[in-house]
Design a protein around this motif. Structure first.
Motif, short mmCIF file in Angstrom:
data_model
loop_
_atom_site.label_atom_id
_atom_site.label_comp_id
_atom_site.label_asym_id
_atom_site.label_seq_id
_atom_site.Cartn_x
_atom_site.Cartn_y
_atom_site.Cartn_z
N ASN A 111 0.82 -1.21 0.00
CA ASN A 111 0.00 0.00 0.00
C ASN A 111 0.86 1.26 0.00
O ASN A 111 2.09 1.21 0.09
N ARG A 112 0.21 2.40 -0.10
CA ARG A 112 0.94 3.66 -0.26
C ARG A 112 1.65 4.08 1.01
O ARG A 112 2.44 5.02 1.00
N TYR A 113 1.40 3.38 2.12
CA TYR A 113 2.05 3.70 3.39
C TYR A 113 3.23 2.78 3.67
O TYR A 113 3.86 2.86 4.73
N ALA B 13 -2.55 -1.12 -9.97
CA ALA B 13 -2.30 0.05 -9.13
C ALA B 13 -3.56 0.88 -9.01
O ALA B 13 -4.39 0.93 -9.93
N ASP B 14 -3.70 1.54 -7.86
CA ASP B 14 -4.85 2.39 -7.64
C ASP B 14 -4.47 3.47 -6.62
O ASP B 14 -3.73 3.20 -5.69
N PRO B 15 -4.99 4.69 -6.78
CA PRO B 15 -4.66 5.75 -5.83
C PRO B 15 -5.38 5.63 -4.49
O PRO B 15 -5.31 6.54 -3.67
N SER B 16 -6.00 4.52 -4.21
CA SER B 16 -6.74 4.33 -2.97
C SER B 16 -5.87 4.59 -1.75
O SER B 16 -4.71 4.23 -1.70
N ARG B 17 -6.50 5.21 -0.74
CA ARG B 17 -5.82 5.45 0.54
C ARG B 17 -6.10 4.34 1.54
O ARG B 17 -5.64 4.38 2.68
N ASN B 18 -6.88 3.36 1.11
CA ASN B 18 -7.23 2.23 1.97
C ASN B 18 -5.99 1.40 2.25
O ASN B 18 -5.31 0.97 1.32
N GLN B 19 -5.69 1.16 3.52
CA GLN B 19 -4.48 0.39 3.84
C GLN B 19 -4.52 -1.01 3.27
O GLN B 19 -3.49 -1.59 2.96
N ALA B 20 -5.71 -1.56 3.15
CA ALA B 20 -5.85 -2.91 2.61
C ALA B 20 -6.00 -2.90 1.10
O ALA B 20 -6.08 -3.97 0.49
N CYS B 21 -6.04 -1.71 0.51
CA CYS B 21 -6.25 -1.57 -0.92
C CYS B 21 -7.55 -2.28 -1.30
O CYS B 21 -8.49 -2.29 -0.53
#
Length: 125
Positions: free
Chosen positions: A52-54, A97-105
């Motif tokens: 994920n993004r984090y 890939a997706d710009p989602s901010r969801n930690q679990a995507c």
């Protein structure tokens, strides 16, 4: 716009290893949910691993302890290191890939905004 190109697939004997690459493009690389999916003919495309993004990661139980994700942000590339390959790892592997901010995507392939064309992995005995 993000383009994803997978590479690194091939044929290995069971117990071997492979490293898949997902080369991305775009200015916002590093701010996306990145995921690997795989699919065999006649079955649903299943999620294998997520970065994920984090910086958090998730692995399917079937690959946990054998597959490892890593990112090279300078190369805009996501890697999937596959160890101790099994016959059941044989599949077409896809990057998403997706710009989602969801930690679990996202769990479903269809929810990812950007999707690659796949690279084949074949494991033989």
């Amino acid at each position: 716009q993000v383009q994803l190109v997978e590479s690194g697939g091939g044929s290995r004997q069971a117990g071997g290893s492979l490293r898949l690459s997902c080369a991305g493009s775009g200015d916002n690389y590093g701010r996306y949910c990145m995921a690997w999916f795989r699919q065999v003919p006649g079955k649903e495309r299943e999620r294998v691993a997520v970065y994920n993004r984090y910086g958090g990661t998730w692995y399917a139980d079937s690959v946990k302890g054998r597959f490892t994700l890593s990112q090279d942000y300078t190369k805009k590339t996501l890697y999937l290191q596959m160890e101790s390959l099994k016959l059941e790892d044989t599949a077409m592997y896809y990057c998403a890939a997706d710009p989602s901010r969801n930690q679990a995507c996202y769990e479903s392939w269809r929810e990812y905004t950007y999707r690659g064309q796949g690279t084949q992995v074949t494991v033989s005995s």
